[in-house]
Design a protein around this motif. Sequence first.
Motif, PDB file in Angstrom:
ATOM      1  N   PHE A  58      34.567  -5.792  25.378  1.00  0.00           N
ATOM      2  CA  PHE A  58      35.958  -5.488  25.060  1.00  0.00           C
ATOM      3  C   PHE A  58      36.918  -6.449  25.755  1.00  0.00           C
ATOM      4  N   LYS A  59      36.519  -7.034  26.869  1.00  0.00           N
ATOM      5  CA  LYS A  59      37.408  -7.952  27.574  1.00  0.00           C
ATOM      6  C   LYS A  59      37.516  -9.284  26.838  1.00  0.00           C
ATOM      7  N   ASN A  60      36.374  -9.832  26.440  1.00  0.00           N
ATOM      8  CA  ASN A  60      36.376 -11.110  25.731  1.00  0.00           C
ATOM      9  C   ASN A  60      36.414 -10.946  24.219  1.00  0.00           C
ATOM     10  N   GLN A  61      36.364  -9.681  23.762  1.00  0.00           N
ATOM     11  CA  GLN A  61      36.480  -9.351  22.346  1.00  0.00           C
ATOM     12  C   GLN A  61      35.438 -10.100  21.514  1.00  0.00           C
ATOM     13  N   GLY A  62      34.207  -9.776  21.778  1.00  0.00           N
ATOM     14  CA  GLY A  62      33.124 -10.379  21.016  1.00  0.00           C
ATOM     15  C   GLY A  62      31.834  -9.603  21.218  1.00  0.00           C
ATOM     16  N   PHE A  63      30.928  -9.763  20.255  1.00  0.00           N
ATOM     17  CA  PHE A  63      29.637  -9.105  20.351  1.00  0.00           C
ATOM     18  C   PHE A  63      28.760  -9.843  21.361  1.00  0.00           C
ATOM     19  N   THR A  64      27.954  -9.074  22.063  1.00  0.00           N
ATOM     20  CA  THR A  64      27.025  -9.657  23.028  1.00  0.00           C
ATOM     21  C   THR A  64      25.705  -9.974  22.321  1.00  0.00           C
ATOM     22  N   TYR A  65      24.699 -10.289  23.093  1.00  0.00           N
ATOM     23  CA  TYR A  65      23.374 -10.645  22.554  1.00  0.00           C
ATOM     24  C   TYR A  65      22.914  -9.565  21.581  1.00  0.00           C
ATOM     25  N   THR A  66      22.583  -9.997  20.365  1.00  0.00           N
ATOM     26  CA  THR A  66      22.245  -9.068  19.287  1.00  0.00           C
ATOM     27  C   THR A  66      20.887  -9.420  18.712  1.00  0.00           C
ATOM     28  N   GLN A  67      20.076  -8.394  18.503  1.00  0.00           N
ATOM     29  CA  GLN A  67      18.757  -8.569  17.883  1.00  0.00           C
ATOM     30  C   GLN A  67      18.585  -7.521  16.802  1.00  0.00           C
ATOM     31  N   LEU A  68      18.207  -7.942  15.606  1.00  0.00           N
ATOM     32  CA  LEU A  68      17.899  -7.047  14.492  1.00  0.00           C
ATOM     33  C   LEU A  68      16.394  -7.061  14.264  1.00  0.00           C
ATOM     34  N   ARG A  69      15.824  -5.869  14.037  1.00  0.00           N
ATOM     35  CA  ARG A  69      14.373  -5.744  13.891  1.00  0.00           C
ATOM     36  C   ARG A  69      14.045  -4.969  12.618  1.00  0.00           C
ATOM     37  N   PHE A  70      13.113  -5.495  11.846  1.00  0.00           N
ATOM     38  CA  PHE A  70      12.615  -4.830  10.646  1.00  0.00           C
ATOM     39  C   PHE A  70      11.092  -4.828  10.734  1.00  0.00           C
ATOM     40  N   GLU A  71      10.506  -3.659  10.599  1.00  0.00           N
ATOM     41  CA  GLU A  71       9.047  -3.557  10.726  1.00  0.00           C
ATOM     42  C   GLU A  71       8.480  -2.682   9.627  1.00  0.00           C
ATOM     43  N   ARG A  72       7.380  -3.137   9.065  1.00  0.00           N
ATOM     44  CA  ARG A  72       6.697  -2.427   7.997  1.00  0.00           C
ATOM     45  C   ARG A  72       5.258  -2.172   8.416  1.00  0.00           C
ATOM     46  N   ASP A  73       4.874  -0.908   8.402  1.00  0.00           N
ATOM     47  CA  ASP A  73       3.501  -0.530   8.707  1.00  0.00           C
ATOM     48  C   ASP A  73       2.701  -0.554   7.408  1.00  0.00           C
ATOM     49  N   LEU A  74       1.805  -1.528   7.295  1.00  0.00           N
ATOM     50  CA  LEU A  74       0.981  -1.693   6.098  1.00  0.00           C
ATOM     51  C   LEU A  74      -0.417  -1.150   6.332  1.00  0.00           C
ATOM     52  N   MET A  75      -0.514  -0.081   7.107  1.00  0.00           N
ATOM     53  CA  MET A  75      -1.782   0.558   7.442  1.00  0.00           C
ATOM     54  C   MET A  75      -2.676  -0.394   8.232  1.00  0.00           C
ATOM     55  N   SER A  76      -3.521  -1.147   7.589  1.00  0.00           N
ATOM     56  CA  SER A  76      -4.377  -2.078   8.314  1.00  0.00           C
ATOM     57  C   SER A  76      -3.633  -3.345   8.698  1.00  0.00           C
ATOM     58  N   TRP A  77      -2.478  -3.565   8.088  1.00  0.00           N
ATOM     59  CA  TRP A  77      -1.678  -4.749   8.347  1.00  0.00           C
ATOM     60  C   TRP A  77      -0.381  -4.337   9.034  1.00  0.00           C
ATOM     61  N   ARG A  78       0.283  -5.330   9.571  1.00  0.00           N
ATOM     62  CA  ARG A  78       1.576  -5.104  10.207  1.00  0.00           C
ATOM     63  C   ARG A  78       2.493  -6.269   9.859  1.00  0.00           C
ATOM     64  N   MET A  79       3.730  -5.945   9.498  1.00  0.00           N
ATOM     65  CA  MET A  79       4.703  -6.975   9.171  1.00  0.00           C
ATOM     66  C   MET A  79       5.992  -6.675   9.914  1.00  0.00           C
ATOM     67  N   ASN A  80       6.570  -7.693  10.541  1.00  0.00           N
ATOM     68  CA  ASN A  80       7.862  -7.494  11.181  1.00  0.00           C
ATOM     69  C   ASN A  80       8.697  -8.758  11.078  1.00  0.00           C
ATOM     70  N   PHE A  81       9.991  -8.538  11.177  1.00  0.00           N
ATOM     71  CA  PHE A  81      10.963  -9.626  11.121  1.00  0.00           C
ATOM     72  C   PHE A  81      11.991  -9.364  12.211  1.00  0.00           C
ATOM     73  N   SER A  82      12.133 -10.314  13.120  1.00  0.00           N
ATOM     74  CA  SER A  82      13.086 -10.212  14.220  1.00  0.00           C
ATOM     75  C   SER A  82      14.112 -11.325  14.073  1.00  0.00           C
ATOM     76  N   TRP A  83      15.390 -10.958  14.217  1.00  0.00           N
ATOM     77  CA  TRP A  83      16.461 -11.905  13.928  1.00  0.00           C
ATOM     78  C   TRP A  83      17.548 -11.797  14.986  1.00  0.00           C
ATOM     79  N   ILE A  84      17.879 -12.927  15.599  1.00  0.00           N
ATOM     80  CA  ILE A  84      19.031 -13.037  16.488  1.00  0.00           C
ATOM     81  C   ILE A  84      20.080 -13.825  15.710  1.00  0.00           C
ATOM     82  N   PRO A  85      21.069 -13.157  15.112  1.00  0.00           N
ATOM     83  CA  PRO A  85      21.932 -13.826  14.127  1.00  0.00           C
ATOM     84  C   PRO A  85      22.918 -14.820  14.717  1.00  0.00           C
ATOM     85  N   PHE A  86      23.339 -14.630  15.980  1.00  0.00           N
ATOM     86  CA  PHE A  86      24.317 -15.551  16.546  1.00  0.00           C
ATOM     87  C   PHE A  86      24.067 -15.698  18.032  1.00  0.00           C
TER      88      PHE A  86
END
Length: 920
Positions: free
Chosen positions: A860-888
């Motif tokens: 709120f002091k510098n009026q900006g978002f701090t370190y941001t991480q977005l996570r998407f994960e799919r459980d494919l039973m025997s498989w695993r898929m994920n996507f991790s994204w640091i957008p800025f």
Amino acid sequence: MTFQKPSHTFTKIHLKALRTKSFHILFTLSFTVFINTLGWSQDLPKTQTPILPKTENDSMRVSIDIDSLLTPTATIKQTDSIIKDTIPKKKDFLEAVVNYKAKDYVSLNQRLKQTTLYNEAEVYYQDMEIKAGIIVIDHNKNLVYAGRLKDSAGVYSQAPTFKQGANLVEPDSIIFNTETKKALIYNSKTEQSGGYIIADVTKKENDSVYFINRGKFTTSENHDDPEFYFLMRKAKIVPNKKVVTGLTNMYIYNVPTPIGLPFAFFPLSQKQTSGILLPTFGQDSRRGYNLQNGGYYFAISDYLDLSLYGDYYTNGSYGFRTESNYAVRYKFRGNLGVRYESLINSERGFPDYSKSSIYNIRWSHSQDAKANPSSRFSASVNLGSSKYYQESVNQMNASNFLNNTLSSSVSYSKSFIGEPQVNVSLTATHSQNTRTQQIDMTLPTFQGSVSRIFPFAPKVGTKKGIINNINFQYNVNAQNRIRTTDSLFFKAEMFEDARVGVQQSIPISTNFKIFKHFSVSANTNFQENWTLNTIRKYYDQEENTVLKEDLTGFDSFRTYNFSTSIGTTIYGMFNFQKPGKDTKIKAIRHIMRPSISYNINPAFDEYYDSFDYITANGDLTRAEYSRFEESLYGAPNKNFSSSMGFSLGNNFEAKVRDKDSTKTEPKKIILLNNLNLSSSYNFAGDSLQWSPVRVSGGTQLLDNKMNVNFGMTLDPYALDNNNRRVDKFNINNGGSLFRLTSASLNLSYSLSSTNFSGRKEPDQRAIDESVLSGGRADDLFGKPQNLADQRMDDDDRDRSKEEKSEFYNFTIPWSLRVAWAVNYSNSARQNEISSNSLMFSGDIDLTPRWTVGVSSGYDFKNQGFTYTQLRFERDLMSWRMNFSWIPFSERSSWNFFIGIKSSILKDIKYDKQRSPDKRL
């Protein structure tokens, strides 16, 4: 003829083949003896002698007493004139005892020479076990048939299970030869080292070799319809060792894929096995194409392993690392990792070209509490280049670059049990600021102590009074402290400014009560300091400057002080309950713990020297200094102080009506867990005798889900025009009684769907790797990622055990963690919010197998978002898929991964990542 046997009994068969020249006569005789031995036939008299046909080559007559065969001492009378049989002895039909049973019946067909076991049939022969719906034993062909049962609706049940030694096979049917030990197995399913092999036809050659035709190799738990498998046209299986196949390719839901090989080798093992670690192919915009995390795994022993990894980039960058894990049950366990990277950015000749070498060493060691109760060794080491987490392209925890401190500790402690008890410890510590690149180390620190001794305490009974409670102890602390920088680390220059010292102390204390409710304690402490580092200051008239000379040699000084305190506990109760009325708030309890302390610290000015020097204005001035001021433990106190301290601790609790009407007792809640106030007054001071009033407190709200901590500093003195404290009260300067100089407020809140479902919240796995490398135990800065092995942080739940719901949105699992911190500063009339930030992290399961998470914050002091991480994960039973994204931010990057969860097929994966851009 059919013979039945009760289902709850076991029967033993032990057949001995009689030696004769005619196999036909031998088998007929043996089978008759087998029937009479078991006692199943009720039609034949016990003395009946079978009439055996005489063949052309018969030269003897055999006379058998059936009664004698039923006894252990059965004998056969021979009338043959041949004394010694020249025909080799034929191997027995059965070499051991056969145990079997069946639920419905056991029947024997003399004509076909077969025994049939029906419904829950079981046969045990040597190391072989067969369980099936129906089992047929063919004594003529030495074969055992096992199959399923089929009901009137055509539904099969009680599929066979074939076990020999440690190998278990679950087929539809099986044919086993008791003589050759070979078998044909149809539609078998067997588990091998975490993988499953499903085959149409399997030929068991012996105990260690199987051949299969059109087999499927998978790690799926759904054996009937696996989501993926490798189709092996022909394969050879050595249980618990290997699977060697011909042409094989991957099928996903029975759809063939181009992923295949002309031949394949699947290692199988019940223990650690050395092998190659396949690298991951990738591309980096700054370093070109690369191969990462390739190497070799050494299974040294059951207690120790070693992994060697290497990275190579086409622009010339490279890196390597070693990781080792060790463990001895009930003694200790730990891991060691060493990482080094030589990184080149851009191309030589370009303005953004740079080259750097970074490294990191991590070691964790913990000792089992039961190993040795009197001694303990532990280690937690994380040291290396200050820029390692900012520049590394292949690190375990991507969020560690937000941490500015690396720390390490290696310690050994030993206790000598006795009266008094002696405790010693040896510790090496390391603290590193990654921004200033300053490193502080102690190599080592020795600490020793003798437990408290009560010289005037009675030998029996309790200690009472001021005399009986007098006690003293002895403490010693010796250090070799080094302060250096990142550039001099591991070089000889880092030891040039080492500081060595020993500090010994003897504290003497006692405690007693006065007026029954007041506790009084008195303490005095004698301290002696030894050092090898002193200084001498003098004025150089030629240079017209003050010079300092470092001296080496033994020197010492001694100090002492005295303190006493008196305190008590006051309980107050405010009742709100009125007769005849059921109020919501029953009562409020207030607990106060006031205390007053008095401290005397003498002045030790005999350890101070002085010299005269000429200032820039030409004035002659005298300066004082202590030769110990740059020693390890600093200089002794120069100014006499006599101060009195005041403190007050408060605790507020309430009793309220419970929402549950069945509860008869009121519910206790905490209003303020603690509210503390403290200050002091220096009687020996000439000015500014009052110290600022410090206020701190904390509590829990919302059913203890929210933690609240606050603090502030109140200064009674005013400021002058230059914003310096002056000896004048703020209220006398036209202000309030106190001047607020600083304040802080911290809130943390954690909530999840389990708080409302009544189910037990699952335990959160501690992120040991993140904490060891200087990161956080929570995920407010993002979840850690292992670029070398995505399965190490795999925390998939067992979905099969979760409660099913017709409407999934009623049971959507979710979690939320929020932390807010705000600080206020006004020490020099700046009157500003120095920091104000909110951090949050949450995860939600949109479907039973889709999980979305985010970790971010807002400043709120510098009026900006701090370190941001977005996570998407799919459980494919025997498989695993994920996507991790640091957008800025300067760490803007993303990482995609899909692969098989099982460790035996961990190299079958695809991952793609975009590294953070290089900032100039």
